[in-house]
Design a protein around this motif. Sequence first.
Motif, short mmCIF file in Angstrom:
data_model
loop_
_atom_site.label_atom_id
_atom_site.label_comp_id
_atom_site.label_asym_id
_atom_site.label_seq_id
_atom_site.Cartn_x
_atom_site.Cartn_y
_atom_site.Cartn_z
N VAL A 1 14.78 -20.46 -9.09
CA VAL A 1 14.49 -21.03 -7.62
C VAL A 1 15.51 -20.98 -6.51
CG1 VAL A 1 13.78 -22.76 -6.60
CG2 VAL A 1 12.73 -23.18 -8.84
N ILE A 2 14.72 -20.91 -5.21
CA ILE A 2 16.18 -20.13 -4.87
C ILE A 2 15.83 -21.08 -3.24
CG2 ILE A 2 15.87 -19.20 -2.30
CD1 ILE A 2 14.92 -16.75 -3.36
N THR A 3 17.69 -22.38 -3.29
CA THR A 3 17.21 -23.78 -2.44
C THR A 3 17.72 -23.18 -0.83
OG1 THR A 3 19.78 -23.50 -3.21
CG2 THR A 3 17.70 -24.00 -4.48
N THR A 4 17.91 -23.99 -0.03
CA THR A 4 17.77 -23.80 0.89
C THR A 4 18.67 -25.57 1.94
OG1 THR A 4 18.24 -23.03 3.43
CG2 THR A 4 15.73 -23.92 2.22
N ALA A 5 19.03 -24.72 3.07
CA ALA A 5 19.44 -26.61 3.55
C ALA A 5 18.70 -27.04 3.77
CB ALA A 5 19.96 -26.44 4.80
N ALA A 6 18.56 -29.04 3.41
CA ALA A 6 17.60 -29.65 3.18
C ALA A 6 17.11 -30.04 5.41
CB ALA A 6 17.40 -30.88 3.18
N LYS A 7 15.84 -29.85 5.28
CA LYS A 7 14.78 -29.83 6.16
C LYS A 7 13.96 -31.35 6.71
CE LYS A 7 14.83 -25.10 7.32
NZ LYS A 7 16.28 -24.26 6.11
N GLU A 8 14.00 -31.93 7.83
CA GLU A 8 13.27 -32.79 8.46
C GLU A 8 13.61 -33.28 7.45
OE1 GLU A 8 10.91 -32.22 10.54
OE2 GLU A 8 11.64 -30.13 10.84
N ARG A 9 12.32 -34.16 6.74
CA ARG A 9 12.96 -36.08 5.45
C ARG A 9 13.30 -35.53 4.59
NH1 ARG A 9 6.04 -36.94 6.43
NH2 ARG A 9 5.87 -37.26 8.59
N VAL A 10 13.48 -34.56 3.84
CA VAL A 10 13.91 -33.83 2.62
C VAL A 10 16.05 -34.01 3.27
CG1 VAL A 10 14.98 -32.60 1.18
CG2 VAL A 10 12.65 -32.68 2.23
N ALA A 11 15.92 -33.77 4.59
CA ALA A 11 17.70 -34.01 4.47
C ALA A 11 17.96 -35.69 4.50
CB ALA A 11 18.30 -33.39 6.25
N GLY A 12 17.29 -36.26 4.73
CA GLY A 12 17.57 -37.83 4.63
C GLY A 12 17.63 -38.34 3.39
N ILE A 13 17.23 -37.74 2.17
CA ILE A 13 17.69 -37.58 0.31
C ILE A 13 18.48 -37.02 -0.02
CG2 ILE A 13 16.50 -37.70 -1.48
CD1 ILE A 13 13.58 -38.16 0.71
#
Length: 197
Positions: free
Chosen positions: A125-137
């Motif tokens: 699975v390709i991943t990236t820097a977390a964005k929006e709400r996910v970044a708080g987790i």
Amino acid sequence: LFLRFDIKDKIKLQSCYNVAPGQDMPVIINKGGSNTISVLKWGLIPSWARDSEKFKHGLINARIESLTEKPSFKNLLKANRCLIPANGFYEWKKEGKKRTPYFIHLSNNELLAFAGLYDGGTYTVITTAAKERVAGIHDRMPVILSKGIEQDWLKVENKDALNILQRCLANELITDRVSSEVNNTDFNIPEAIKSLE
């Protein structure tokens, strides 16, 4: 699933509510201009490294930042792209020694499509820097492709793969706190994704 991703050849699939690395899961690839489902193992093992101890557990994630640099990924980016269908994904928020699981999904509960790469019978699975709400987790998240660019990602002749990955879907995601029982992969029932809030 079959209608959603324009797949003609139907195979029987089982629901899974708690997927873990090493498991066989359906992924979507494009063969000869048509989408098809292949059941592959989550944890990519490069074809040139089949007997390597380094890769015995496989590469479960591929960071978008290093796709064109790492030998394991750069050639696959040209012609071995896939979509991983899912209802959502789990991530754990760390607070000291405590880890709280969250199930992250679309607000309308539609299927997601993660961008991935495959080699032989394995995928990542390709991943990236977390964005929006996910970044708080968590600081990372899968690259989630919007419906409008899923098919572009699959087309082997598409040379704009990296630009497609930059358009990661994030602002429609919901983060639901779920039971810590998801830490055990045997907890594979609908209640695994049920919000506790």
